[in-house]
Design a protein around this motif. Structure first.
Motif, short mmCIF file in Angstrom:
data_model
loop_
_atom_site.label_atom_id
_atom_site.label_comp_id
_atom_site.label_asym_id
_atom_site.label_seq_id
_atom_site.Cartn_x
_atom_site.Cartn_y
_atom_site.Cartn_z
N ARG A 175 2.89 43.34 -55.16
CA ARG A 175 3.46 44.41 -54.31
C ARG A 175 4.98 44.43 -54.45
NH1 ARG A 175 1.47 44.09 -48.28
NH2 ARG A 175 2.59 46.07 -48.12
N LYS A 207 2.30 36.36 -40.39
CA LYS A 207 3.49 35.51 -40.52
C LYS A 207 3.81 34.86 -39.17
CE LYS A 207 6.29 39.05 -41.76
NZ LYS A 207 5.95 40.39 -41.30
N GLN A 267 0.97 39.80 -52.73
CA GLN A 267 2.36 40.02 -52.32
C GLN A 267 3.30 40.02 -53.52
OE1 GLN A 267 3.13 40.67 -48.86
NE2 GLN A 267 4.79 41.56 -50.03
N GLU A 285 9.89 34.06 -48.52
CA GLU A 285 9.85 34.92 -49.71
C GLU A 285 11.23 35.43 -50.11
OE1 GLU A 285 7.17 37.60 -47.79
OE2 GLU A 285 8.77 38.83 -46.97
N ASP A 311 -1.10 40.70 -40.82
CA ASP A 311 0.32 40.34 -40.96
C ASP A 311 0.56 39.09 -40.13
OD1 ASP A 311 2.97 40.38 -41.67
OD2 ASP A 311 3.50 42.14 -40.49
N TYR A 355 9.61 51.21 -51.26
CA TYR A 355 8.80 50.77 -50.11
C TYR A 355 9.54 49.73 -49.27
CZ TYR A 355 4.63 49.41 -47.49
OH TYR A 355 3.73 49.15 -46.48
N ILE A 397 9.54 46.81 -42.16
CA ILE A 397 9.03 48.18 -42.14
C ILE A 397 9.48 48.98 -40.91
CG2 ILE A 397 6.91 49.59 -42.22
CD1 ILE A 397 7.35 48.02 -44.82
C1 GN1 Z 1 5.82 43.91 -44.34
O1 GN1 Z 1 7.43 44.83 -41.89
P1 GN1 Z 1 6.81 43.49 -41.87
O2 GN1 Z 1 7.80 42.44 -42.24
O3 GN1 Z 1 6.07 43.21 -40.60
C2 GN1 Z 1 4.46 44.35 -44.88
C3 GN1 Z 1 3.55 43.15 -45.04
C4 GN1 Z 1 4.21 42.17 -45.98
C5 GN1 Z 1 5.58 41.78 -45.43
C6 GN1 Z 1 6.32 40.91 -46.40
C7 GN1 Z 1 3.10 47.50 -43.39
O4 GN1 Z 1 5.68 43.43 -43.03
O5 GN1 Z 1 2.33 43.59 -45.59
O6 GN1 Z 1 3.42 41.05 -46.10
O7 GN1 Z 1 6.38 42.95 -45.20
N1 GN1 Z 1 3.90 45.33 -43.97
C8 GN1 Z 1 3.56 46.54 -44.42
O8 GN1 Z 1 7.42 40.37 -45.76
O9 GN1 Z 1 3.62 46.86 -45.60
#
Ligand code: GN1
Ligand code: MG
Length: 349
Positions: free
Chosen positions: A308, A213, A305, A256, A211, A319, A32
């Motif tokens: 989404r 991860k 996810q 993913e 988030d 997105y 993002i």
């Molecule tokens: C997005 O941009 P990032 O990688 O930190 C997303 C998360 C999802 C993820 C999937 C604001 O995170 O919700 O889990 O991608 N963030 C937003 O990789 O939508």
């Protein structure tokens, strides 16, 4: 070295740095925001441009982080979190018309990030960090925060968006993904469980990271977790977001992005490490209802996810973007397989 005409130059000068004295390089793989490492005469920092299409009100993030910063300074001054650094005029969010919204974060030295969880020890360390994060903020008045993305992890809303895309999305893509659409519509019971959970008066809103991860944890050279990063989606939410996203992203040996679905599996030892660490870290802060929803969290976040990614595929990748044709369909298919594997793991328990 950055030229004075570079779009980033005015951002650097807002922090009192001369563009000609700075070295800027891309950092991290977030989907993002855009992130850079900046080496200035005054040291190394992290610079980020906030994706203004996703985070439509960057000031909300800035306000949220300021309140949290004040709270952490007052109640847990030794707890480490990388809060934004002030520009020369004291602001922690810099808006440059045409160029966007930027902020600078401290660079935490002698740390690195990890992309895939290779063993249960790493999963344990990361889960302790995210539990510690929510625990430190348990006494914080969550009503002070505004959602930086409204209804971000609201499964009912995500499901409605998915259903709408199934009707109004790109007709060719709807046909191409018909089988996966049907499969994911079949997961509707998870949406009903979500509704029941949030209706329960015992279910409280907490400050969640949203988030979790593994690449959002900084590790030192001995692979000890130092702190969590990426605080843009820190906002009020339900407990299942953080542990659920850990199950989603740590349990599987591939990410993913993997298109060879035969590599997708759920590692029981990693799941157990997440659960143990989260329960230890949160100890008595979890309610009995939350404790009974630990594994539901994993299913909920994987399913969310998957829909989404599929919604974005049906909506022409507006997105997440796509690096190759069908990228979001692959991501969605990957998460659908992971969901099956996680459900099998849950049954085996
Ligand atoms: C997005 O941009 P990032 O990688 O930190 C997303 C998360 C999802 C993820 C999937 C604001 O995170 O919700 O889990 O991608 N963030 C937003 O990789 O939508
Ligand atoms: Mg993020």
């Amino acid at each position: 070295m950055i030229a004075a005409t570079d779009p980033i130059a005015p951002v650097l000068s807002a922090y009192g740095w001369q563009a000609a004295d700075c070295k800027v390089s891309s950092l991290g793989g977030g989907l993002i925001n855009h992130t850079w490492q900046v080496d200035t005469g005054a040291g190394r920092f992290v610079l980020q441009r906030i994706n203004h299409t996703v985070f439509t009100e960057p000031a909300v993030i800035d306000d949220n982080l300021r309140y949290l910063h004040e709270y952490v300074q007052a109640t847990a001054p030794d707890y480490r979190l990388p809060f934004p650094v002030a520009a020369t005029d004291g602001r922690t969010l810099v808006h440059i018309p045409e160029a966007g919204y930027y902020r600078v974060l401290p660079f935490v030295p002698d740390t690195h990030t990890i992309d895939v969880v290779s063993d249960a020890g790493l999963a344990y360390a990361a889960a302790r960090q995210f539990a510690g994060f929510t625990k430190v903020l348990t006494g914080f008045d969550v009503t002070q925060l505004r959602p930086s993305i409204p209804h971000f992890h609201h499964l009912r809303l995500r499901f409605n968006q998915f259903e709408q895309a199934c009707k109004q999305g790109n007709p060719d893509r709807i046909r191409e993904s018909a089988e996966l659409i049907r499969q994911l519509q079949g997961g509707y019971a998870l949406v009903e469980q979500f509704d029941a959970f949030v209706r329960d008066p015992a279910c409280r809103q907490r400050v969640m990271h949203h988030d979790t991860k593994i690449s959002n944890v900084l590790f030192d050279s001995a692979d000890q977790a130092v702190c969590v990063i990426d605080l843009d989606t820190v906002m009020p939410g339900y407990f299942f977001s953080d542990i659920g996203d850990m199950f989603r992203t740590y349990s599987c040996p591939v990410s993913e992005e993997e298109s060879d679905f035969s590599k997708i599996m759920v590692r029981a030892d990693i799941c157990a490490a997440i659960e143990t660490a989260y329960l230890e870290g949160m100890n008595d802060a979890l309610t009995p209802t939350e404790r009974t929803h630990l594994l539901y969290s994993g299913e909920c976040l994987i399913y969310m996810q998957a829909i989404r990614f599929l919604t974005d595929f049906l909506n022409d990748d507006v997105y997440y973007g796509a690096r190759y044709p069908g990228h979001n369909l692959v991501r969605a298919g990957n998460q659908a397989v992971l969901l099956e594997q996680f459900q099998a793991y849950r049954k085996s328990r």
